[in-house]
Scaffold this active site. Structure first.
Site, PDB file in Angstrom:
ATOM      1  CG  ASP A   1      12.864  -3.061   9.873  1.00  0.00           C
ATOM      2  OD1 ASP A   1      12.223  -4.122   9.860  1.00  0.00           O
ATOM      3  OD2 ASP A   1      12.562  -2.071   9.179  1.00  0.00           O
ATOM      4  N   GLY A   2      14.392  -6.009   9.743  1.00  0.00           N
ATOM      5  CA  GLY A   2      14.958  -6.818   8.658  1.00  0.00           C
ATOM      6  C   GLY A   2      15.041  -8.309   8.943  1.00  0.00           C
TER       7      GLY A   2
ATOM      8  NE  ARG B   1      13.326  -6.032   3.912  1.00  0.00           N
ATOM      9  CZ  ARG B   1      13.744  -4.795   4.170  1.00  0.00           C
ATOM     10  NH1 ARG B   1      14.798  -4.304   3.539  1.00  0.00           N
ATOM     11  NH2 ARG B   1      13.129  -4.055   5.077  1.00  0.00           N
TER      12      ARG B   1
ATOM     13  CB  THR C   1       1.095  -0.990  19.994  1.00  0.00           C
ATOM     14  OG1 THR C   1       1.528   0.180  19.279  1.00  0.00           O
ATOM     15  CG2 THR C   1       1.457  -0.817  21.453  1.00  0.00           C
ATOM     16  CD  GLU C   2       1.444   0.726  15.415  1.00  0.00           C
ATOM     17  OE1 GLU C   2       2.573   1.196  15.271  1.00  0.00           O
ATOM     18  OE2 GLU C   2       0.690   1.044  16.345  1.00  0.00           O
ATOM     19  CG  ASN C   3       5.609  -5.500  15.481  1.00  0.00           C
ATOM     20  OD1 ASN C   3       6.595  -5.329  16.171  1.00  0.00           O
ATOM     21  ND2 ASN C   3       5.516  -4.993  14.255  1.00  0.00           N
TER      22      ASN C   3
ATOM     23  CB  SER D   1       8.144   2.734  12.942  1.00  0.00           C
ATOM     24  OG  SER D   1       8.460   2.682  11.580  1.00  0.00           O
TER      25      SER D   1
END
Ligand code: V0D
Length: 251
Positions: A25-26, A29, A71-73, A204
């Protein structure tokens, strides 16, 4: 004892996690902080995959599972998704020879058939070109979600019952394990440690069944800022914890 040349990190070679799972993650950002487009973060993130894979393989990790795309990306902006889908191809040209040198085999879990054809081809090629490698397994979770995985396993098991291959009373944890997407990893299916970068402390929808006894390590470091050294420090953090399996001390 394993000495890292620069920082003299001393790892206990007898307590290296067999299966390390990472939520990378990140990336967005990291890019925004530098006034760069988000895709620049994904590109740097891919290079970190390379470094962490080699480091993990060197210390004797047996399975490295990386959560690359959920699957949410798909809900992200189209341009960003398109760029992410080009990464396996970029990764392939640059990195497959290095994987072979290090005896690392690539595997994937997730709904691979739903990926763009060119992405699927690059992934299939990475898997087949490294299928002879007998060292660490680099297991990418691509278009993966754990509830989907569990739902799928329930369907497969139900079908076996319907076909009279299995009695409901015979369904046990082993059968469930075997029907999850990690089933092929057998006794290595469950991660010893789950690492999430970039300060978020959530799971997640990643490996919900398999993490029953895992250690969790959360770090504020953004994925593109992870180095070999910071990775080794996370493994050191894992080693500093006393693992307990329901009352049994130290494994
Ligand atoms: C983007 C940071 C390598 C997280 C890492 C399609 C998000 C870089 C691969 C890869 C992604 C996957 C399979 C394979 C070879 C390479 C990758 C995706 C995203 C999603 F066989 N990095 N990487 N795949 N990112």
């Amino acid at each position: 004892m394993f000495l890292n040349s620069k920082e003299s990190i001393s790892l206990d070679v007898n307590n290296v996690p067999k299966h390390v799972a990472i939520i990378m993650d990140g990336n967005g950002r990291w890019a925004q902080k530098r006034h760069l487009p988000r895709i620049a973060g994904h590109k740097k993130g891919m290079n970190v995959v390379e470094d962490v894979t080699i480091a993990a393989s060197e210390i004797g990790v047996k399975v490295l599972t990386l959560y690359a795309f959920s699957t949410e990306n798909w809900k992200r902006p189209e341009d960003e998704v398109n760029y992410i889908m080009s990464l396996p191809e970029k990764f392939f040209d640059k990195f497959v020879p290095k994987l072979i040198e290090n005896n690392v085999s690539v595997r994937v879990m997730g709904l691979i058939d739903q990926l763009p054809a060119s992405t699927k081809k690059a992934v299939d090629d990475a898997v087949s070109k490294t299928s002879h490698c007998t060292g660490m397994i680099l297991n990418f979770a691509l278009n993966y979600g754990s509830r989907m995985e569990i739902t799928d396993a329930v369907k497969k098991i139900s079908q076996q019952v319907k076909d009279n291959q299995l009695l409901p009373s015979e369904i046990d944890e082993k059968i469930i394990d075997a029907n999850l997407m990690t089933g092929y990893l057998e006794e290595l299916s469950d991660p010893d440690v789950v690492i999430r970068t970039s300060g978020e402390e959530r799971i997640s929808n990643f490996l919900l069944w398999q993490i029953a006894y895992s250690e969790f390590i959360f770090t504020d470091i953004l994925w593109p800022d992870i180095t070999k050294n910071s990775f080794l420090n996370l493994i050191l953090e894992y080693q500093s914890r006393n693992r307990r399996f329901g009352g049994l001390k130290n494994k």
